[in-house]
Design an enzyme around this catalytic site. Structure first.
Site, mmCIF file in Angstrom:
data_model
loop_
_atom_site.group_PDB
_atom_site.id
_atom_site.type_symbol
_atom_site.label_atom_id
_atom_site.label_comp_id
_atom_site.label_asym_id
_atom_site.label_seq_id
_atom_site.Cartn_x
_atom_site.Cartn_y
_atom_site.Cartn_z
ATOM 1 N N LYS A 86 -37.821 16.006 -67.730
ATOM 2 C CA LYS A 86 -37.615 17.154 -68.450
ATOM 3 C C LYS A 86 -38.209 17.372 -69.873
ATOM 4 C CE LYS A 86 -33.296 16.144 -70.666
ATOM 5 N NZ LYS A 86 -31.586 16.573 -70.933
ATOM 6 N N ARG A 130 -18.985 17.101 -72.058
ATOM 7 C CA ARG A 130 -19.783 18.081 -71.605
ATOM 8 C C ARG A 130 -19.728 18.415 -70.202
ATOM 9 N NH1 ARG A 130 -26.566 16.908 -71.753
ATOM 10 N NH2 ARG A 130 -25.756 16.226 -69.292
#
Length: 354
Positions: A36, A129
């Site tokens: 990414k 998360r």
């Protein structure tokens, strides 16, 4: 090529990848190469493939689509959007998941594609998360029971993420929670779960010192490969850290006061700035700003250059102790992870891959 520009050494990234892949493979651990930070740049992604990663992993399906011609498994590492399920199934082989409604969507499109789609069910062991909270065993149990009823979904593994949100570091204790959950599910349902995806580059330290449970057999490595850093952003021994530099062109050099003149309100980003009076200083402006990268993500290569701040389009530097600097020169900066990520994703920053 022009400025601003980020220059990336793909050869060093390839070497970092080779080193980490060997270390992981020697311990029976698969490496998902996280791409990414490269914003889908094919040339750099090739360096990871040539370095031996077992699969490519990205948080954006748009980047995985760009890799469609690479004959290597592809993993989506951001929790899938239901609205993208059709595209995700078509252009990736597996995903990290946490919501059964989304898994149903993946199953629907996998059936249409005549494909068995792999999932890694995320378990939150404390970073808060993504994932089912590890203490909610009933929710884990119910989710897995529903997954096993689906014809086109394979429960390939369970996994967790640490450090990225809550800052919780990987330890033997929190990773053993994953191991225990895997064993519990296998015994309960009489199944085999192939993978425990135990984290990311922050796991390297406990992997090297032997504290990571041996059942952890997949790591999602990104910043270790791209920047040679791991836990607490510290250098990983044996890896290149000087893989990227950013260059920004000087457009103005003037002697000015170090404190603005007048009533100070807020800056372009709604914050009231603070200034230290250092008298008259030589100030340089570079043609790059917060629209591209935040100043705290930049580290001047010349220690005599100090970053004062930035607006949307201008980076302000104290160059009082720099003698040979002229308008049109390029100032060099090292990058933090956030800086690398921002520069690669800014269409205004040129990319030079060597």
């Amino acid at each position: 090529m022009g400025y601003p520009m980020i220059e990336i050494d793909s050869h060093k990234i390839k070497e970092n990848t080779k080193i980490m892949v060997k270390e992981c493979h020697d311990r029976g651990i698969q490496v998902a190469g996280v791409t990414k930070i490269f914003a889908g740049n094919i040339k750099i992604v090739k360096a990871l493939i040539e370095g031996g990663v077992d699969m490519l992993a990205d948080s954006r399906i748009e980047n995985l689509i760009r890799y469609k011609n690479f004959d290597i498994p592809k993993m989506l590492i951001r929790i899938p959007m239901k609205s993208q399920a059709k595209t995700i199934v078509k252009y990736s082989d597996m995903a990290l998941v946490s919501e059964i409604e989304t898994i149903y969507e993946l199953n629907k499109y996998a059936k249409l594609e005549n494909k068995i789609y792999k999932i890694i069910l995320m378990i939150d062991v404390g970073d808060l998360r993504e994932g089912i909270f590890y203490k909610n065993r009933e929710e884990i149990l119910n989710t897995v029971e529903k997954i096993l009823e689906l014809d086109n979904i394979e429960l390939f593994g369970i996994g967790t993420n640490l450090c990225c949100y809550g800052g919780v570091i990987p330890t033997k204790e929190n990773l053993l929670e994953l191991v225990n959950i895997k064993k519990y599910l296998e015994d309960k349902f009489g199944i085999n779960i192939s993978v425990i995806s135990g984290g990311n580059s922050e796991n390297i330290d406990i992997m090297r010192n032997g504290e990571m449970p041996k059942e952890i057999n997949q790591l999602r490595l990104g910043v270790a490969l791209s920047m040679g850093i791991g836990l607490f952003d510290k250098p990983v021994e044996g890896l290149y850290t000087n893989t990227a530099k950013l260059y920004a062109e000087v457009v103005e050099i003037k002697f000015k006061p170090s404190v603005p003149i007048g009533i100070i309100g807020v800056d372009a980003f709604g914050r009231k700035p603070q200034f230290e009076d250092k008298g008259i200083m030589k100030r340089a402006i570079c043609a790059i700003g917060k629209q591209d990268i935040f100043p705290e993500f930049l580290i001047p290569c010349n220690e005599n250059i100090k970053i004062l701040g930035a607006s949307s389009d201008h980076l302000i530097l104290d160059v009082t102790n720099v003698e040979k600097l002229r308008v049109g020169d390029a100032v060099e900066f090292y990058l933090t992870y956030g800086g690398f990520l921002a520069a690669m994703n800014s269409k205004y920053v040129k990319k030079k891959i060597i």
